[in-house]
Scaffold this active site. Structure first.
Site, PDB file in Angstrom:
ATOM      1  N   CYS A 136       9.832  31.358 -37.487  1.00 35.81           N
ATOM      2  CA  CYS A 136      10.930  31.231 -36.524  1.00 35.81           C
ATOM      3  C   CYS A 136      10.600  31.967 -35.230  1.00 35.81           C
ATOM      4  CB  CYS A 136      12.220  31.782 -37.135  1.00 35.81           C
ATOM      5  SG  CYS A 136      13.605  31.779 -35.983  1.00 35.81           S
ATOM      6  N   CYS A 139      13.455  33.884 -33.604  1.00 41.56           N
ATOM      7  CA  CYS A 139      13.743  35.185 -34.224  1.00 41.56           C
ATOM      8  C   CYS A 139      12.683  36.223 -33.849  1.00 41.56           C
ATOM      9  CB  CYS A 139      13.754  35.080 -35.754  1.00 41.56           C
ATOM     10  SG  CYS A 139      14.546  33.620 -36.400  1.00 41.56           S
ATOM     11  N   ASP A 140      11.431  35.836 -33.883  1.00 47.67           N
ATOM     12  CA  ASP A 140      10.355  36.835 -33.840  1.00 47.67           C
ATOM     13  C   ASP A 140       9.460  36.786 -32.600  1.00 47.67           C
ATOM     14  OD1 ASP A 140      11.192  37.747 -36.346  1.00 47.67           O
ATOM     15  OD2 ASP A 140      10.045  36.193 -37.364  1.00 47.67           O
TER      16      ASP A 140
END
Ligand code: NDP
Length: 313
Positions: A136, A139-140
């Site tokens: 993701c 997200c990261d």
């Protein structure tokens, strides 16, 4: 066989399930939630979470899920450590049977069984998941500021993630197993025009390598599928974007789904093709796939279930 009768059964324990449980419990529906195979869902296999609102400092995915479970329990949710193996939505009340052989008899159901990212299943992948390997970028990606990263895959997700990553990374390598992309043409044009993106055609990743302590991804070995030649690349972050599988096997032929087996819901609603059955989170969403969007859908599902039950009674 133990019988549990409830107004609302929630199947699945990610952000969608727990949020639905919190809202339903606070509406006095006395919900029962069945946790499933991975209590807490996909966030329990991530590490740092920096985009869930409400926390100034980085929090840990497993901790966030423990908090959601405790909150759901505290407001009155009955949580069952069980896995649903069979459902019958053909008559009311609905019936679900757990692997424990418990029966759940419910006036309404919220499905929040989520989806799993597909992984490459190659050497080093498990070791560096959460330590350089992610599924993701939203997200990261932020953790790879000014670093060189790679995205694996050639679909819409890979294209969107690669474009998103150019906001942080110094260079984004797309590694794709064929000589053309599956993603929409407009995204392809953006990829080809972006000077930070390099596409490596006809290549597959063979292995991930890095340090043990602190654990950190440093290199990937890629192989050319045409001539088998191998090369090593210095890469700190890899985003695997080869698709997701929604956890919907249990509901095949029982609810309407799209051609990739995501549950279909009515527009601006979480209601499925069966009245009284709702779906929230990644099990019905292949576009956003965020903890906060899943939580939002869980809230919607609980509000819709509550309205359905009050109209019915
Ligand atoms: P897709 O299935 O569309 O693409 C997966 C990609 O990964 C393909 O390019 C495939 O290669 C590659 N791949 C699959 N398995 C492997 C493997 N083992 N090794 C190497 N490469 C592999 O998945 P997406 O997640 O991109 O998209 C899923 C769905 O969600 C699609 O319908 C997509 O359109 C939709 N979506 C829509 C978005 C939007 O509208 N904004 C955003 C994101 C997704 P190959 O091409 O060779 O098969």
């Amino acid at each position: 066989m133990t019988e549990n009768k409830t107004k609302l059964l929630i199947i699945g324990s990610g952000p969608a399930g727990y949020t639905a449980a919190i809202y339903a419990a606070r509406a006095n529906l006395n919900p029962h939630l069945v946790s499933g195979l991975t209590p807490g869902g996909q966030l329990t296999i991530t590490t740092d979470v920096e985009n869930y609102p409400g926390y100034e400092n980085v929090i840990q995915g497993p901790w966030l899920m423990e908090q959601m479970a405790s909150q759901a329990k505290k407001v009155g949710t009955v949580i069952h450590d069980d896995i649903i193996k069979e459902v019958d939505f053909s008559k009311k009340p609905f019936l679900a049977i757990g692997e424990s052989n418990k029966q759940y008899i419910a006036e309404s159901v919220i499905i929040s069984t989520g989806a799993q990212a597909r992984w490459l299943k190659i050497k080093g992948e498990d070791k560096f998941k959460g330590y350089g390997i992610s599924a993701c970028a939203t997200c990261d990606g932020f953790f790879f500021k000014d670093k060189e990263v790679a995205v694996i895959g050639g679909g819409n997700t890979a294209a969107e993630e690669a474009l998103f990553l150019t906001n942080f990374a110094s260079k984004v390598n797309i590694i794709h197993r064929r000589d053309s992309l599956r993603s929409e043409k407009i995204l392809q044009e953006r990829l080809f025009k972006n000077p930070k993106i390099k596409i490596h055609w006809n290549k597959i990743v063979k292995e991930f390598k890095g340090k043990d302590s602190p654990r950190e991804l440093e290199k990937i070995i890629i192989s050319d599928i045409k001539n088998n030649s191998q090369e090593e690349m210095d890469i700190n972050g890899v985003f695997i974007a080869i698709g997701h599988d929604p956890a919907t096997k249990l509901f095949l032929n029982k609810l309407k789904m799209d051609d990739e087996n995501y549950i279909l819901t009515k527009p601006d609603s979480t209601e499925t093709s069966v009245e009284g059955v709702y779906a929230a989170g990644d099990v019905k969403d292949k576009i956003y796939r965020q903890a906060v969007t899943a939580a939002g859908m869980g809230c919607m599902a609980a509000l819709e279930a509550e309205k359905y039950l009050s109209n019915k009674n």
